[in-house]
Design a protein around this motif. Structure first.
Motif, PDB file in Angstrom:
ATOM      1  N   SER A  91       0.846  -1.187   0.000  1.00  0.00           N
ATOM      2  CA  SER A  91       0.000   0.000   0.000  1.00  0.00           C
ATOM      3  C   SER A  91       0.886   1.244   0.000  1.00  0.00           C
ATOM      4  O   SER A  91       2.062   1.176   0.380  1.00  0.00           O
ATOM      5  N   ARG A  93       0.902   3.639   2.047  1.00  0.00           N
ATOM      6  CA  ARG A  93       1.349   3.884   3.417  1.00  0.00           C
ATOM      7  C   ARG A  93       2.571   3.038   3.748  1.00  0.00           C
ATOM      8  O   ARG A  93       3.544   3.513   4.358  1.00  0.00           O
ATOM      9  N   SER A  94       2.544   1.766   3.339  1.00  0.00           N
ATOM     10  CA  SER A  94       3.679   0.878   3.595  1.00  0.00           C
ATOM     11  C   SER A  94       4.914   1.325   2.817  1.00  0.00           C
ATOM     12  O   SER A  94       6.035   1.307   3.336  1.00  0.00           O
ATOM     13  N   ASN A  96       5.712   4.293   1.970  1.00  0.00           N
ATOM     14  CA  ASN A  96       6.278   5.459   2.640  1.00  0.00           C
ATOM     15  C   ASN A  96       7.042   5.079   3.912  1.00  0.00           C
ATOM     16  O   ASN A  96       8.034   5.725   4.265  1.00  0.00           O
ATOM     17  N   CYS A  97       6.594   4.038   4.594  1.00  0.00           N
ATOM     18  CA  CYS A  97       7.319   3.551   5.771  1.00  0.00           C
ATOM     19  C   CYS A  97       8.690   3.010   5.369  1.00  0.00           C
ATOM     20  O   CYS A  97       9.703   3.268   6.039  1.00  0.00           O
ATOM     21  N   SER A 128       7.572  11.281  -0.643  1.00  0.00           N
ATOM     22  CA  SER A 128       6.659  10.203  -0.248  1.00  0.00           C
ATOM     23  C   SER A 128       5.561  10.047  -1.293  1.00  0.00           C
ATOM     24  O   SER A 128       5.234  10.999  -2.018  1.00  0.00           O
ATOM     25  N   ARG A 133      -6.712   8.052   2.054  1.00  0.00           N
ATOM     26  CA  ARG A 133      -7.476   6.882   2.476  1.00  0.00           C
ATOM     27  C   ARG A 133      -8.390   7.269   3.627  1.00  0.00           C
ATOM     28  O   ARG A 133      -8.112   8.186   4.398  1.00  0.00           O
ATOM     29  N   THR A 302      -2.059  13.080  13.026  1.00  0.00           N
ATOM     30  CA  THR A 302      -2.268  11.679  13.369  1.00  0.00           C
ATOM     31  C   THR A 302      -3.518  11.514  14.217  1.00  0.00           C
ATOM     32  O   THR A 302      -4.319  10.599  14.000  1.00  0.00           O
TER      33      THR A 302
END
Length: 323
Positions: A91, A93-94, A96-97, A128, A133, A302
């Motif tokens: 994903s 998000r992953s 970017n991690c 990034s 989402r 967050t």
């Protein structure tokens, strides 16, 4: 994980002989800067994924100092390519991690004088992946939380008393599962109704207990005894408590799932209890800056993701539709 190699360029990074490796591995140096426990475990796993994608056995056999802008781009591109199921390997998000991890390793390589300033600067320029989402997870209802806590009251044995205290801390203090697992006896002040916990990034904060949480914790400590450092731990046969070490964060998650099933509830993650804590505070008009501090977040951005009040409103409206 096995991923199809996008380009042979990454194979330049594989260390053929251990004597060719730099004296200090930048990846291990980066991991050493992280908080002990979950953060180090998670980052080690991610960097092993990158190393295997590049054809190395694990992160020890990759020449991280030789990583350049094009290698990082190749990895990011490969992870966004569709797999056999037609979905991207990771994903946004992953991805970017992983990008954050690679930048952290590059930073260590630069500080160790194993990477030039220009090479490091080019890696830092990689942006990034942009995405939008819906907030993950859900906030559980009052009936669901009552059922979850009641499920621990069916058998009043030492394990159930321990588990009740854990669920109360998750729901009543909004703790992460690793924070619950890491609570020490010396960190609790019943006089002040407070607990000092160590959160992400090795940051310490003070959380405060409502009477129900305080009572549940007192009952558990009466059963537990005074030996050992950590509040929560395992049991031997015959209800004998093992004070030698703490529960793992995974064990805390398992406890949530066990009582969710006993209560006959729909799927609930451990983090959903933290989201519930935040959502209920915001519903009571507690300002979001205070909620941020209570959760131990670094950014209000967050905390906003934990505000799930809108779901209840939308669900209520949807029920008014007639076909």
């Amino acid at each position: 994980m096995d991923y199809e190699v996008l380009d042979p360029v990454q194979h330049e990074l594989v260390i053929k002989n251990e004597f060719d490796a730099p004296e200090i591995n930048p990846a291990l140096a980066f991991i050493a800067t992280l908080h002990r426990g979950t953060s180090r475990y998670t980052m080690t796993s991610k960097l092993n994924v990158v190393a295997r994608w590049a054809g190395a056995k694990d992160l020890r056999y990759l020449n991280w100092s030789a990583i350049r802008y094009e290698h990082v781009l190749a990895f990011i591109t490969a992870m966004q390519e569709p797999g056999e199921d037609g979905k991207p390997h990771m994903s946004p998000r992953s991805v970017n991690c992983y990008l954050s991890a690679l930048k952290g390793v590059a930073n260590q390589a630069f500080l160790l004088k194993q990477m030039s300033e220009e090479a490091y600067a080019r890696i830092k320029l990689i942006k990034s992946v942009r995405f939008l989402r819906l907030a993950a997870g859900r906030a559980i209802s009052n009936d669901e939380s009552e059922a979850l806590l009641s499920a621990t009251q069916i058998e009043m044995n030492p394990i159930a008393i321990r588990d009740h205290a854990i669920l109360c801390l998750l729901l009543g203090c909004g703790l992460r599962r690793a924070e619950v697992a890491g609570i020490k006896l010396k960190s609790i002040s019943f006089a002040d109704s407070s607990i000092r916990v160590i959160g992400k990034g090795d940051k310490e904060r003070e959380v405060f207990m409502i009477p129900e949480v305080k009572d549940a914790l007192k009952k558990w400590l009466d059963v537990r005894g005074k030996e050992g450092d950590f509040v929560f731990g395992k049991f031997f046969k015959g209800w004998k408590f093992d004070p030698s070490g703490p529960l793992t964060p995974h064990a805390v998650g398992h406890i949530v799932q066990e009582y969710r099933v006993r209560a006959g509830l729909e799927d609930i993650s451990t983090h959903d209890l933290r989201r519930t804590f935040a959502t209920r505070l915001l519903a009571k008009n507690v300002d979001i800056s205070t909620v941020k501090d209570m959760l131990g977040h670094s950014s209000i951005t967050t905390t906003v993701m934990y505000d799930l009040r809108g779901k209840a409103r939308l669900r209520k409206a949807a029920k008014k539709i007639k076909l």
